[in-house]
Design a protein around this motif. Sequence first.
Motif, PDB file in Angstrom:
ATOM      1  N   TRP A 221       0.812  -1.219   0.000  1.00 49.10           N
ATOM      2  CA  TRP A 221       0.000   0.000   0.000  1.00 49.10           C
ATOM      3  C   TRP A 221       0.843   1.266   0.000  1.00 49.10           C
ATOM      4  N   LEU A 222       2.114   1.133   0.342  1.00 51.20           N
ATOM      5  CA  LEU A 222       3.032   2.262   0.177  1.00 51.20           C
ATOM      6  C   LEU A 222       3.190   2.570  -1.311  1.00 51.20           C
ATOM      7  N   LEU A 223       3.252   1.508  -2.126  1.00 50.12           N
ATOM      8  CA  LEU A 223       3.405   1.676  -3.570  1.00 50.12           C
ATOM      9  C   LEU A 223       2.104   2.099  -4.243  1.00 50.12           C
ATOM     10  N   LEU A 224       0.980   1.543  -3.777  1.00 46.82           N
ATOM     11  CA  LEU A 224      -0.303   1.791  -4.429  1.00 46.82           C
ATOM     12  C   LEU A 224      -1.036   3.014  -3.890  1.00 46.82           C
ATOM     13  N   GLY A 225      -0.575   3.544  -2.787  1.00 45.71           N
ATOM     14  CA  GLY A 225      -1.289   4.667  -2.172  1.00 45.71           C
ATOM     15  C   GLY A 225      -2.205   4.125  -1.105  1.00 45.71           C
ATOM     16  N   GLY A 226      -1.916   4.432   0.150  1.00 43.27           N
ATOM     17  CA  GLY A 226      -2.592   3.810   1.283  1.00 43.27           C
ATOM     18  C   GLY A 226      -4.098   3.703   1.191  1.00 43.27           C
TER      19      GLY A 226
END
Length: 321
Positions: free
Chosen positions: A128-133
Amino acid sequence: MSRFTDQFMEMLGAAPKKPEKVSEKVQRIMFLKYEDKESFLKAKENAHAGRAASHKWRNIRWATLIATNLLFVVSFYFDIQVLEGALTASRFVGFHLIDLNSALQVLLAHKHVIVNLFIGTATVFVLWLLLGGRTFCSWVCPYHLVAEWAEALHLKLVEKKIVTDHQFLRGARTVFWILFALMALVTGYTVFETMSPTGILSRALIYGPSLALGWVILLLLFEIFWSRRAWCRYVCPIGLTYGVVGSISPLRIVYDVEKCFHEGDCRKVCLVPHILEVTIKGRAAEDKLALGPDCTRCGLCVDTCPTGALRYEVKGLAKLL
């Protein structure tokens, strides 16, 4: 204060601020836009005529959300062990996955770190750091989907003046986050997990309905007849936890001042309209701005904007179409 700090404080409940200084580029853009009012209005009319209403990102998001939750159901029903467990805690082909807010609640309740809990949390944190929390909220959470449908009904009732929408202080969500954390710490019990509609719906889909679904129905009725998206906006700590994680995510929605006609349709469809205050005339300090960490990346504003002033973008890469 920096823009990042301002956005973070807005997520916690602070009111959006007007920029103290607007860049020269934005000033030039605004001057050229409004110098010739007739040309501006004509361009606005052409923008609306040239683009039909779109539900592209909404449809992709709904399909992704439904498919993700159905994978839990199929894995359990056919015992294929692809995605086991539920959204709060699961295993994907053997890799542990633990919801970040659930992990925090367990950590506070048990007051020590469990190895599998640490591994599962680290995996989800990176994802979720990569995808946007807060992408989790709109692209995975099953309550978000049913609340979105309930919201459509609420808006129709408001339009017909059958009900009135009641708003609360956004800072209430931060207060609830602290209260749920303290209750877990003091009682040794994950209190929030017993009332989280996300977990209740996820388990009901996979293992069958329970009496806890009555609580979810009550929440939906409250949102239909009293307050639009009340749980997600004012109570749920999951969104706040993931918002913190996504504050440095490379995937975001970017606002382009030059393409905007400042009509406000994007704010009308947004779950968290305070992040779109920058679309109001005179509120953008720079010509291109990433929306704040409270953004769920749902794409409703992208679909709604007739001029492409809002778009998905990965920091450092070309924009997503």
